[in-house]
Scaffold this motif. Structure first.
Motif, PDB file in Angstrom:
ATOM      1  N   ALA A  99     -56.955   8.162  -2.706  1.00 51.00           N
ATOM      2  CA  ALA A  99     -55.697   7.455  -2.963  1.00 51.00           C
ATOM      3  C   ALA A  99     -54.620   8.453  -3.382  1.00 51.00           C
ATOM      4  CB  ALA A  99     -55.899   6.392  -4.037  1.00 51.00           C
ATOM      5  N   GLU A 100     -53.412   7.941  -3.583  1.00 45.51           N
ATOM      6  CA  GLU A 100     -52.273   8.807  -3.890  1.00 45.51           C
ATOM      7  C   GLU A 100     -51.736   8.514  -5.288  1.00 45.51           C
ATOM      8  OE1 GLU A 100     -49.598  11.879  -3.354  1.00 45.51           O
ATOM      9  OE2 GLU A 100     -51.403  11.313  -2.235  1.00 45.51           O
ATOM     10  N   PRO A 101     -51.698   9.524  -6.180  1.00 47.51           N
ATOM     11  CA  PRO A 101     -51.071   9.319  -7.482  1.00 47.51           C
ATOM     12  C   PRO A 101     -49.554   9.276  -7.356  1.00 47.51           C
ATOM     13  CG  PRO A 101     -51.796  11.593  -7.267  1.00 47.51           C
ATOM     14  CD  PRO A 101     -52.248  10.880  -6.030  1.00 47.51           C
ATOM     15  N   VAL A 102     -48.934   8.287  -7.947  1.00 51.54           N
ATOM     16  CA  VAL A 102     -47.482   8.155  -7.988  1.00 51.54           C
ATOM     17  C   VAL A 102     -47.070   8.340  -9.445  1.00 51.54           C
ATOM     18  CG1 VAL A 102     -45.520   6.612  -7.645  1.00 51.54           C
ATOM     19  CG2 VAL A 102     -47.416   6.622  -6.002  1.00 51.54           C
ATOM     20  N   PHE A 103     -46.279   9.375  -9.705  1.00 47.85           N
ATOM     21  CA  PHE A 103     -45.943   9.721 -11.083  1.00 47.85           C
ATOM     22  C   PHE A 103     -44.789   8.872 -11.607  1.00 47.85           C
ATOM     23  CE2 PHE A 103     -47.718  13.781  -9.429  1.00 47.85           C
ATOM     24  CZ  PHE A 103     -48.846  13.814 -10.239  1.00 47.85           C
ATOM     25  N   ALA A 104     -44.977   8.332 -12.807  1.00 49.06           N
ATOM     26  CA  ALA A 104     -43.920   7.601 -13.504  1.00 49.06           C
ATOM     27  C   ALA A 104     -43.607   8.333 -14.802  1.00 49.06           C
ATOM     28  CB  ALA A 104     -44.347   6.166 -13.779  1.00 49.06           C
ATOM     29  N   ASP A 105     -42.403   8.137 -15.303  1.00 50.09           N
ATOM     30  CA  ASP A 105     -41.969   8.827 -16.508  1.00 50.09           C
ATOM     31  C   ASP A 105     -42.593   8.190 -17.750  1.00 50.09           C
ATOM     32  OD1 ASP A 105     -40.671  10.848 -17.826  1.00 50.09           O
ATOM     33  OD2 ASP A 105     -38.642  10.194 -17.321  1.00 50.09           O
ATOM     34  N   ILE A 106     -42.469   8.888 -18.870  1.00 47.25           N
ATOM     35  CA  ILE A 106     -43.017   8.418 -20.137  1.00 47.25           C
ATOM     36  C   ILE A 106     -41.895   8.022 -21.087  1.00 47.25           C
ATOM     37  CG2 ILE A 106     -45.117   9.787 -19.956  1.00 47.25           C
ATOM     38  CD1 ILE A 106     -43.797  11.815 -21.921  1.00 47.25           C
ATOM     39  N   GLU A 107     -42.270   7.365 -22.180  1.00 50.47           N
ATOM     40  CA  GLU A 107     -41.337   7.055 -23.256  1.00 50.47           C
ATOM     41  C   GLU A 107     -41.261   8.234 -24.217  1.00 50.47           C
ATOM     42  OE1 GLU A 107     -41.601   2.379 -24.080  1.00 50.47           O
ATOM     43  OE2 GLU A 107     -43.393   3.493 -24.659  1.00 50.47           O
ATOM     44  N   ALA A 108     -40.111   8.419 -24.817  1.00 49.54           N
ATOM     45  CA  ALA A 108     -39.917   9.551 -25.718  1.00 49.54           C
ATOM     46  C   ALA A 108     -40.689   9.396 -27.019  1.00 49.54           C
ATOM     47  CB  ALA A 108     -38.430   9.724 -26.016  1.00 49.54           C
ATOM     48  N   ASP A 109     -40.993   8.152 -27.409  1.00 49.03           N
ATOM     49  CA  ASP A 109     -41.663   7.959 -28.703  1.00 49.03           C
ATOM     50  C   ASP A 109     -43.186   7.889 -28.575  1.00 49.03           C
ATOM     51  OD1 ASP A 109     -41.483   5.563 -27.350  1.00 49.03           O
ATOM     52  OD2 ASP A 109     -40.947   4.361 -29.107  1.00 49.03           O
ATOM     53  N   THR A 110     -43.704   7.145 -27.598  1.00 55.22           N
ATOM     54  CA  THR A 110     -45.153   6.978 -27.480  1.00 55.22           C
ATOM     55  C   THR A 110     -45.810   8.067 -26.644  1.00 55.22           C
ATOM     56  OG1 THR A 110     -45.053   5.628 -25.467  1.00 55.22           O
ATOM     57  CG2 THR A 110     -44.853   4.473 -27.579  1.00 55.22           C
ATOM     58  N   TYR A 111     -45.044   8.754 -25.800  1.00 54.46           N
ATOM     59  CA  TYR A 111     -45.554   9.712 -24.807  1.00 54.46           C
ATOM     60  C   TYR A 111     -46.406   9.016 -23.739  1.00 54.46           C
ATOM     61  CZ  TYR A 111     -44.295  13.396 -28.219  1.00 54.46           C
ATOM     62  OH  TYR A 111     -43.640  14.211 -29.109  1.00 54.46           O
ATOM     63  N   GLY A 112     -46.370   7.696 -23.727  1.00 50.75           N
ATOM     64  CA  GLY A 112     -47.101   6.928 -22.720  1.00 50.75           C
ATOM     65  C   GLY A 112     -46.164   6.436 -21.636  1.00 50.75           C
ATOM     66  N   LEU A 113     -46.743   5.869 -20.585  1.00 52.39           N
ATOM     67  CA  LEU A 113     -45.953   5.385 -19.452  1.00 52.39           C
ATOM     68  C   LEU A 113     -44.817   4.464 -19.899  1.00 52.39           C
ATOM     69  CD1 LEU A 113     -48.636   4.535 -16.711  1.00 52.39           C
ATOM     70  CD2 LEU A 113     -46.815   6.264 -16.547  1.00 52.39           C
ATOM     71  N   ASP A 114     -43.651   4.693 -19.323  1.00 45.63           N
ATOM     72  CA  ASP A 114     -42.480   3.865 -19.570  1.00 45.63           C
ATOM     73  C   ASP A 114     -42.584   2.617 -18.684  1.00 45.63           C
ATOM     74  OD1 ASP A 114     -39.985   2.629 -19.504  1.00 45.63           O
ATOM     75  OD2 ASP A 114     -38.869   4.503 -19.524  1.00 45.63           O
ATOM     76  N   PRO A 115     -42.745   1.431 -19.264  1.00 47.91           N
ATOM     77  CA  PRO A 115     -42.912   0.227 -18.446  1.00 47.91           C
ATOM     78  C   PRO A 115     -41.788   0.006 -17.441  1.00 47.91           C
ATOM     79  CG  PRO A 115     -43.496  -0.240 -20.715  1.00 47.91           C
ATOM     80  CD  PRO A 115     -42.885   1.135 -20.708  1.00 47.91           C
ATOM     81  N   ASP A 116     -40.556   0.302 -17.837  1.00 48.83           N
ATOM     82  CA  ASP A 116     -39.441   0.099 -16.914  1.00 48.83           C
ATOM     83  C   ASP A 116     -39.549   1.006 -15.694  1.00 48.83           C
ATOM     84  OD1 ASP A 116     -38.279  -1.864 -18.496  1.00 48.83           O
ATOM     85  OD2 ASP A 116     -37.052  -0.433 -19.610  1.00 48.83           O
ATOM     86  N   HIS A 117     -39.940   2.258 -15.908  1.00 52.97           N
ATOM     87  CA  HIS A 117     -40.073   3.161 -14.769  1.00 52.97           C
ATOM     88  C   HIS A 117     -41.287   2.810 -13.929  1.00 52.97           C
ATOM     89  CE1 HIS A 117     -40.148   7.293 -12.767  1.00 52.97           C
ATOM     90  NE2 HIS A 117     -38.993   6.724 -12.446  1.00 52.97           N
ATOM     91  N   VAL A 118     -42.331   2.307 -14.559  1.00 55.55           N
ATOM     92  CA  VAL A 118     -43.501   1.855 -13.807  1.00 55.55           C
ATOM     93  C   VAL A 118     -43.098   0.751 -12.833  1.00 55.55           C
ATOM     94  CG1 VAL A 118     -45.686   0.599 -13.994  1.00 55.55           C
ATOM     95  CG2 VAL A 118     -45.228   2.543 -15.503  1.00 55.55           C
ATOM     96  N   ARG A 119     -42.305  -0.205 -13.308  1.00 58.03           N
ATOM     97  CA  ARG A 119     -41.865  -1.298 -12.424  1.00 58.03           C
ATOM     98  C   ARG A 119     -41.149  -0.752 -11.198  1.00 58.03           C
ATOM     99  NH1 ARG A 119     -40.153  -3.362 -17.473  1.00 58.03           N
ATOM    100  NH2 ARG A 119     -41.492  -5.049 -18.254  1.00 58.03           N
ATOM    101  N   SER A 120     -40.327   0.260 -11.390  1.00 52.76           N
ATOM    102  CA  SER A 120     -39.544   0.805 -10.278  1.00 52.76           C
ATOM    103  C   SER A 120     -40.398   1.553  -9.265  1.00 52.76           C
ATOM    104  CB  SER A 120     -38.456   1.746 -10.821  1.00 52.76           C
ATOM    105  OG  SER A 120     -39.023   2.967 -11.286  1.00 52.76           O
ATOM    106  N   GLN A 121     -41.614   1.916  -9.633  1.00 50.43           N
ATOM    107  CA  GLN A 121     -42.490   2.683  -8.757  1.00 50.43           C
ATOM    108  C   GLN A 121     -43.460   1.819  -7.960  1.00 50.43           C
ATOM    109  OE1 GLN A 121     -40.454   5.230  -9.057  1.00 50.43           O
ATOM    110  NE2 GLN A 121     -42.156   6.675  -8.918  1.00 50.43           N
ATOM    111  N   ILE A 122     -43.474   0.531  -8.210  1.00 52.32           N
ATOM    112  CA  ILE A 122     -44.415  -0.358  -7.521  1.00 52.32           C
ATOM    113  C   ILE A 122     -43.966  -0.584  -6.077  1.00 52.32           C
ATOM    114  CG2 ILE A 122     -45.372  -2.693  -7.462  1.00 52.32           C
ATOM    115  CD1 ILE A 122     -45.159  -2.722 -10.519  1.00 52.32           C
ATOM    116  N   THR A 123     -44.909  -0.423  -5.145  1.00 52.08           N
ATOM    117  CA  THR A 123     -44.672  -0.665  -3.721  1.00 52.08           C
ATOM    118  C   THR A 123     -45.776  -1.571  -3.181  1.00 52.08           C
ATOM    119  OG1 THR A 123     -46.020   1.167  -2.869  1.00 52.08           O
ATOM    120  CG2 THR A 123     -43.765   1.696  -3.571  1.00 52.08           C
ATOM    121  N   ASP A 124     -45.700  -1.844  -1.879  1.00 48.59           N
ATOM    122  CA  ASP A 124     -46.753  -2.649  -1.246  1.00 48.59           C
ATOM    123  C   ASP A 124     -48.105  -1.940  -1.264  1.00 48.59           C
ATOM    124  OD1 ASP A 124     -44.900  -4.596  -0.704  1.00 48.59           O
ATOM    125  OD2 ASP A 124     -44.541  -3.953   1.371  1.00 48.59           O
TER     126      ASP A 124
END
Length: 378
Positions: A99-124
């Protein structure tokens, strides 16, 4: 500068006589080193600690990730959203199953995935979201679960650094469809190398069992005259009895191991208080932090290389987790058609520094580390 006499390493494994006793018992049994009673005991104890139906141990955190993706039947043509701010195994495991990893950005406070950027990376093609609980505390796991549910995606938690940590009273690694742990030598519970896949799904658990042992239906290969029945294609990523024996004794001490790390982190944070240019990584209000790493984020005016050199001059280890981030490594730069825009990831990568951390770090050693950091930035 002359090195101080006693080095302060990045970590020390906390061991005691129970580890030795279990190891001796496993070795002197003279049999069942590959699939012995300590393997079953370690899995059962993990299930009890994490309150999950299935904990399946394997030989590393990386193979646990691969096995988890295989069990979710993720492969060629699929995309998996991952952070770039993580150990490279998170992305590599996705590639290893095709499969293919698609990189999403992190949050500045948690260092974990930024939910808003995750939404923008979703495709079919998106099949799963693979968040990482960074350094020993939670990412925004509730929001990521909501996104996965809304878009009918799998959620696979990389909790390699966060055994025992909680978010709103629930253990990390147990929120998604499947979770992954690591028992590498610097982790909360250490077996040298090792990992586990945790899930409440019976079908997923059975696929893991088959995959980790050549697709063999029976787990009692050495107790039977039969060559065995093979129901699927698999590989050998089993954990042996000896590391599982150590895992059992280590896991028995999990509360004390966490308490020791939290004591060290509390002293560090107190001594760094009000020091301009040094910001310790702290958990969200709803989360606990088990401090697999103790990491500070240095301000823009601080020269990180100078801090590292000052620590080294005083015989103190430190390490950058992670710079470059995964998308900036040679392999991923060359294998991706476009370089992802991950500004928070890149800024954070350039500013973090992990300091010595283990449950038995003394107050004097903590003071030495803090003083060296202060001298380097003032």
């Amino acid at each position: 500068m002359t090195l101080e006499a006693n080095p302060i390493p990045l970590f020390k494994i906390d061991w005691d006589q129970s580890d030795i006793s279990n190891a001796i018992e496993s070795i002197t049994r003279g049999s069942y080193w590959a699939k012995g009673p300590f393997v079953s005991e370690f899995e059962s104890n993990l299930e009890n600690v994490l309150n999950v139906k299935h904990a399946l141990v394997v030989n590393s955190g990386t193979t646990a990730l691969v096995a988890a993706l295989k069990a979710l039947e993720i492969g060629r043509g699929d995309e998996v959203i991952v952070p770039s701010f993580t150990f490279i195994a998170t992305a590599n495991a996705v590639r290893l199953v095709g499969a293919e990893p698609v990189f999403a950005d992190i949050e500045a406070d948690t260092y974990g995935l930024d939910p808003d950027h995750v939404r923008s990376q979703i495709t079919d093609k998106t099949a799963a979201i693979l968040p990482v609980h960074c350094y020993g505390t939670s990412c925004r796991i509730d929001k990521l679960c909501e996104i996965a549910d809304k878009h009918n995606l799998y959620l696979l938690e990389d909790a390699a650094e966060a055994l025992g940590a909680e978010y709103r009273g629930q253990k990390l690694g147990t929120f998604g469809d499947i979770g992954v742990l690591s028992f590498c030598q610097n982790k909360i519970v250490a077996t040298g190398e090792g990992g586990a896949v945790i899930t409440d799904d019976d079908d997923i658990a059975q696929r893991i069992r088959l995959y980790r042992s050549h697709g063999r239906v029976s787990e009692n290969y050495f107790e039977s005259a039969s060559s065995g029945q093979y129901a699927d294609v698999g590989t050998n990523i089993r954990m042996g009895d000896l590391p599982a024996a150590i895992g059992c004794s280590q896991l028995d001490r999990l509360p004390d191991l966490i308490t020791g790390r939290q004591r060290v982190a509390s002293q560090y944070t107190e001594k760094f208080e009000n020091l301009e240019g040094v910001h310790p990584h702290t958990p969200m209000r709803e989360a606990t932090h088990v401090h697999q790493l103790y990491t500070i984020e240095l301000g823009n005016t601080v020269n990180r290389s100078n801090v590292i050199e000052t620590l080294a001059d005083r015989n103190i280890s430190s390490k950058v987790y992670w710079d470059p981030a995964v998308h900036g490594t040679s392999y991923y730069k060359e294998s991706k058609e476009t370089i992802p825009n991950l500004p928070v990831t890149e800024e954070t990568s350039q500013q973090v520094l992990s300091l010595p951390m283990h449950p038995n770090l003394s107050s004097c050693e903590i003071t030495r580390v803090v003083n060296a950091v202060k001298d380097a930035i003032q």
